[in-house]
Design a protein around this motif. Structure first.
Motif, PDB file in Angstrom:
ATOM      1  N   SER A   3     -19.807  64.499 -13.670  1.00  0.00           N
ATOM      2  CA  SER A   3     -18.512  63.834 -13.552  1.00  0.00           C
ATOM      3  C   SER A   3     -17.955  63.530 -14.925  1.00  0.00           C
ATOM      4  N   SER A   4     -16.624  63.627 -15.041  1.00  0.00           N
ATOM      5  CA  SER A   4     -15.980  63.327 -16.314  1.00  0.00           C
ATOM      6  C   SER A   4     -16.087  61.852 -16.664  1.00  0.00           C
ATOM      7  N   SER A   9     -24.010  63.325 -22.435  1.00  0.00           N
ATOM      8  CA  SER A   9     -25.434  63.566 -22.582  1.00  0.00           C
ATOM      9  C   SER A   9     -25.703  64.215 -23.937  1.00  0.00           C
ATOM     10  N   ALA A  10     -26.967  64.403 -24.258  1.00  0.00           N
ATOM     11  CA  ALA A  10     -27.322  65.071 -25.509  1.00  0.00           C
ATOM     12  C   ALA A  10     -26.760  66.489 -25.526  1.00  0.00           C
ATOM     13  N   ASP A  11     -26.829  67.186 -24.387  1.00  0.00           N
ATOM     14  CA  ASP A  11     -26.286  68.548 -24.319  1.00  0.00           C
ATOM     15  C   ASP A  11     -24.773  68.539 -24.492  1.00  0.00           C
ATOM     16  N   ASP A  12     -24.109  67.541 -23.883  1.00  0.00           N
ATOM     17  CA  ASP A  12     -22.653  67.432 -24.039  1.00  0.00           C
ATOM     18  C   ASP A  12     -22.285  67.226 -25.505  1.00  0.00           C
ATOM     19  N   LYS A  13     -23.051  66.398 -26.195  1.00  0.00           N
ATOM     20  CA  LYS A  13     -22.759  66.125 -27.597  1.00  0.00           C
ATOM     21  C   LYS A  13     -22.919  67.373 -28.449  1.00  0.00           C
ATOM     22  N   LYS A  14     -23.924  68.185 -28.133  1.00  0.00           N
ATOM     23  CA  LYS A  14     -24.092  69.451 -28.839  1.00  0.00           C
ATOM     24  C   LYS A  14     -22.905  70.375 -28.559  1.00  0.00           C
ATOM     25  N   SER A 243     -11.816  66.606 -20.626  1.00  0.00           N
ATOM     26  CA  SER A 243     -11.383  65.222 -20.858  1.00  0.00           C
ATOM     27  C   SER A 243     -12.561  64.323 -21.196  1.00  0.00           C
ATOM     28  N   LYS A 244     -13.733  64.694 -20.735  1.00  0.00           N
ATOM     29  CA  LYS A 244     -14.919  63.929 -21.085  1.00  0.00           C
ATOM     30  C   LYS A 244     -15.257  64.108 -22.566  1.00  0.00           C
TER      31      LYS A 244
END
Length: 266
Positions: A3-4, A9-14, A243-244
């Protein structure tokens, strides 16, 4: 797909770091000459930029070099003064355009588009209101703007039925790739000198990411998109994820997705 509303997460930050690098690579003046956005960049007057951008986006089918060549031909026929031409042309002035064609967009479609623009600019100083006046104060995105523009484009006068296919709309379940791209050009302003940011009634946060098969392919490769169809719902779904990564300017990641998909063949 997450969900946005969830925290990164760590993967999102990468992914943010990677996408931001790609945005920086493509959201730069060096990107302009080989892209259809080079057409409105030939002009400095606001209305000329709006009109040039509109046709450059509507004709953005296929090879980018061919798109640029078609647009160059079109504006040469207007003596490279599109706003002056649009607001003053008479029927006989359209004769030199009779053989204009770009893929399935022909003179019939062009004539209706020119007549619409003339109609609009007689009462408005900017093409922005053709989109923004259909929006509501609490709109999360530009769905109402695009649906309203479609009806406005065809309701002002009699129109050729064949021209409908050239003006996409969410209610037709289209991803609206070309009009979303046009609105990105007009609305985003990050001082990188690619997008123009000359429209202020629509927020960058309300834009929807332009989506075609190339962008969808890259999005699915990074697990940003679940939906199989390349349609309006898919474009909204992708934008919700973006958007996240940046709530205020999610569509900047169009540069990354487009660059990876079209240029790098990722």
């Amino acid at each position: 797909m997450k969900s946005s509303k969830e925290q990164l997460s760590a993967d999102d930050k990468k992914l943010v770091d990677f996408f931001n690098r790609k945005v920086g690579e493509y959201n730069a003046p060096a990107f302009i000459p080989d892209d259809p956005i080079s057409i409105p960049h030939k002009f400095s007057k606001k209305q000329d930029i709006e009109i040039a951008g509109f046709f450059a986006s509507i004709l953005a089918w296929g090879n980018r070099k061919t798109i640029i060549n078609s647009c160059t031909k079109l504006f040469n026929l207007m003596d490279n003064a599109p706003h002056q031409f649009v607001t003053s042309f008479e029927e006989t002035d359209l004769i030199p355009f009779i053989d204009f064609v770009h893929r399935t967009f022909n003179a019939t479609d062009l004539f209706h588009s020119l007549k619409f623009l003339q109609y609009h600019y007689k009462e408005n100083t900017s093409l922005e209101t053709a989109f923004s006046k259909w929006m509501q104060p609490d709109d999360e995105n530009i769905e109402n703007a695009l649906n309203g523009f479609h009806h406005y484009f065809f309701d002002f006068d009699e129109f050729p039925e064949r021209t409908r296919k050239h003006i996409a709309a969410p209610f037709k379940k289209s991803a609206c790739k070309r009009l979303n791209m046009y609105l990105r050009w007009m609305v985003r302003n990050d001082n990188k000198k690619v997008d123009f940011g000359i429209w202020k009634k629509i927020k960058p946060s309300q834009l929807i990411c332009p989506m075609d098969v190339h962008v969808a392919r890259v999005a699915k490769r990074f697990n940003l998109l679940d939906r199989k169809q390349v349609d309006w719902q898919a474009a909204v779904e992708l934008t919700a994820y973006l958007s996240k990564l940046d709530r205020n300017d999610p569509v900047k990641y169009d540069f990354a997705l487009f660059g990876l998909g079209v240029i790098e063949k990722y």
